[in-house]
Design an enzyme around this catalytic site. Structure first.
Site, PDB file in Angstrom:
ATOM      1  N   GLY A   1       9.827 -17.574 -18.162  1.00  0.00           N
ATOM      2  CA  GLY A   1       9.836 -18.239 -16.717  1.00  0.00           C
ATOM      3  C   GLY A   1      10.839 -17.965 -15.975  1.00  0.00           C
TER       4      GLY A   1
ATOM      5  CE1 TYR B   1      13.386 -22.637 -17.246  1.00  0.00           C
ATOM      6  CE2 TYR B   1      11.404 -23.421 -18.690  1.00  0.00           C
ATOM      7  CZ  TYR B   1      12.443 -23.648 -17.570  1.00  0.00           C
ATOM      8  OH  TYR B   1      12.561 -24.919 -17.023  1.00  0.00           O
TER       9      TYR B   1
ATOM     10  CE  LYS C   1     -11.788  -5.716 -16.925  1.00  0.00           C
ATOM     11  NZ  LYS C   1     -13.049  -5.594 -16.354  1.00  0.00           N
TER      12      LYS C   1
END
Length: 559
Positions: free
Chosen positions: A58, A86, A415
């Site tokens: 992050g 993070y 996808k």
């Protein structure tokens, strides 16, 4: 039948640009996973009942107040945890360790050195002889200021490795400004870099692990093997999430949900709706009716391809509506890009709704919603931010008064998973591997007003561009390519006469997530050939240009 959700990994998202990539990697190795925002409720985490938890990276710093924290329930689930960047720092701090701003930030490649063969790094590195220079260099690091806070256990381990005159190395991808400087109780250091004393840590008894680098990116060598070690060896998951099993599971669920009712699907010819059409047809046969609206804004011969593929090859019940003239007439005099989109969306919904009402006994409306759409929705809700989620045909939401229930069989899939399923279902490559195409079609690739003449010119130019990319093996090497029609006239010489004709701009980009993109460095010889063909074969074009803008600051599409 196998339960493809029997083993599952929870990924808590702390805002990293790579979080979806983590999820795709876990799915890729055959295990189901879900992403949830870090502030998700305790009950949702418990109800998901994960076999393992991955904490993403992050952009925030755990050294600052009010930055994201790991829900305490995660530490009491009784399952393994892997903190990345993070996620590792937050875990270290919340379990009693310490995180500080690093004196030496690491961005890009770093050389990771191992202390021992932790289960997380099992069988991924080679034992190489180390030169005396490397040994001295490492010894000097142990006494440097950067390493003064490393615990005694780590020093003993490092000295042991150096006495054996061996060294384990791995190229990894770093992106951090903070680093763990003191380990939580019962943790040990299992890897380091020359500027990061604690680059990986572990509490083997609880199966809690943290890595400062990003194993999910391809830049980390054998990063996928690290994730496999965590998922299979540490979490004890099995690979049940495969295309064939997903298809079997989806067909069973569709039959159970739909029963004997009829289903309507708006077929655009894109990857998602095409895969969904064939999947639904395998599940319920002629209970499915697909509605295809030809807006006149598709690629060259695309409408004919759709009818040939689905109505004739797959024998799917298809209603095809030729609405080209309606769209051209409605778009006359409209220049603003957003107004064009809204106009196309409204007219599409009107025509689609009229066709739906003609279909008797239809109870379900199927949509090709995929997992990134669901993630966006969940993220927006958790952050109290209004975002537009997937809308039909990407140009506008369907009216709420349509008397149908929503059917979304692809909502758990990324996808790339949809493409794999499409291949398994027998869809042709020209549909499955086709580059992204905007919902409003060529309307956003024709600047300004839409005219039939402009559409025809752009279709021909774009077809030549795609044909040459295929012929020269570049189509699959770029992420997205297309032509743009510029309604400005440029002087040219045709034969012995000066002529003022329109301009075509070619665009090709490479990207991983389409959030950022770089222009593709196509060979000059290929660009020259494409330009010559377009100018010579497409009436009305006197000049061809190539867009070398990256995203940001430019967008991929021109409108």
């Amino acid at each position: 039948m196998k339960n493809i959700h029997q083993y599952k990994i929870l990924i808590l998202d702390f805002g990293s640009q790579y979080t979806q990539l983590i999820a795709r990697r876990i799915r890729e190795i055959g295990v189901f996973c879900e992403m949830m925002h870090y502030d998700v409720s305790e009950s949702m985490i418990k109800n998901f009942a994960p076999d393992g938890v991955i904490l993403s990276g992050g952009p925030e710093s755990v050294t600052e107040p009010q930055t994201p924290r790991i829900p305490n329930v995660v530490f009491h689930l009784g399952c393994p945890i892997l903190g990345i960047c993070y996620g590792m720092q937050a875990m270290a701090q919340q379990l009693g360790g310490q995180v500080e701003s690093a004196k030496h930030r690491e961005y890009g490649y770093a050389e990771l050195n191992f202390f021992e063969n932790s289960p997380l790094f099992q069988n991924i590195f080679q034992n190489n002889e180390t030169s005396s220079l490397s040994t001295v260099r490492d010894a000097s690091l142990l006494s440097s200021g950067v390493y003064k806070k490393v615990n005694e256990q780590r020093k003993k381990t490092c000295n042991k490795v150096m006495r054996q005159n061996t060294k384990f190395r791995l190229d990894v991808w770093m992106s951090h400004g903070d680093q763990v400087t003191e380990l939580p109780k019962n943790f040990k250091t299992i890897a380091y870099t020359h500027t990061c004393p604690i680059a990986a840590m572990a509490d083997e008894s609880k199966k809690f692990y943290g890595v400062q680098f990003h194993p999910e990116v391809t830049h980390t060598h054998q990063g996928l093997e690290i994730l496999k070690n965590f998922v299979f060896n540490i979490c004890q998951c099995k690979a049940l999430w495969t295309p064939q099993e997903i298809i079997s599971d989806s067909i069973t669920k569709i039959k159970r949900q739909v029963k004997n009712d009829s289903v309507i699907l708006g077929l655009s010819g894109g990857v998602d709706s095409s895969v969904l059409a064939v999947l639904l047809h395998q599940a319920i046969g002629n209970q499915l009716t697909c509605v295809f609206v030809d807006t006149g804004l598709l690629r060259l011969h695309e409408a004919e391809q759709i009818r040939e593929t689905f109505a004739k090859h797959f024998d799917i019940r298809l209603i095809s509506v030729d609405a080209k003239q309606q769209f051209y007439q409605t778009l006359q005099g409209i220049f603003d890009p957003e107004l064009k989109r809204k106009t196309i969306g409204s007219l599409f919904i009107e025509i689609f709704s009229q066709e739906c009402q003609k279909i008797k006994n239809a109870k379900w409306l199927a949509q090709g919603t995929i997992y990134p759409d669901v993630i966006e929705s969940a993220g927006a809700q958790s952050q109290q931010t209004a975002h537009v989620i997937k809308s039909h045909h990407n140009v506008g939401g369907l009216p709420e008064n349509l008397p149908f229930q929503l059917l979304e069989p692809l909502r758990e899939l990324f996808k790339d998973e949809v493409r794999k399923i499409g291949h398994q279902l027998g869809l042709p490559d020209f549909i499955i591997n086709r580059h992204p195409f905007p919902g409003p079609g060529l309307a956003v690739r024709i600047l300004g007003e839409i005219k039939p003449e402009y559409v025809s010119i752009l279709q021909q130019a774009d077809a030549i561009f795609m044909e040459e990319l295929h012929n020269n093996d570049y189509y699959d090497k770029v992420s997205q390519a297309f032509a743009v029609f510029l309604p400005v006239k440029s002087v040219g010489v045709m034969g012995d006469a000066r002529k003022y004709d329109y301009v075509i701009c070619l665009r090709a980009v490479n990207t991983i997530d389409f959030m950022t993109a770089k222009w593709s460095h196509l060979p000059y010889s290929l660009l020259e050939k494409i330009a010559n063909r377009i100018i010579n074969e497409v009436p009305g074009i006197s000049r061809v240009t190539y867009d070398i803008s990256s995203k940001p600051p430019a967008t991929i599409e021109w409108e």
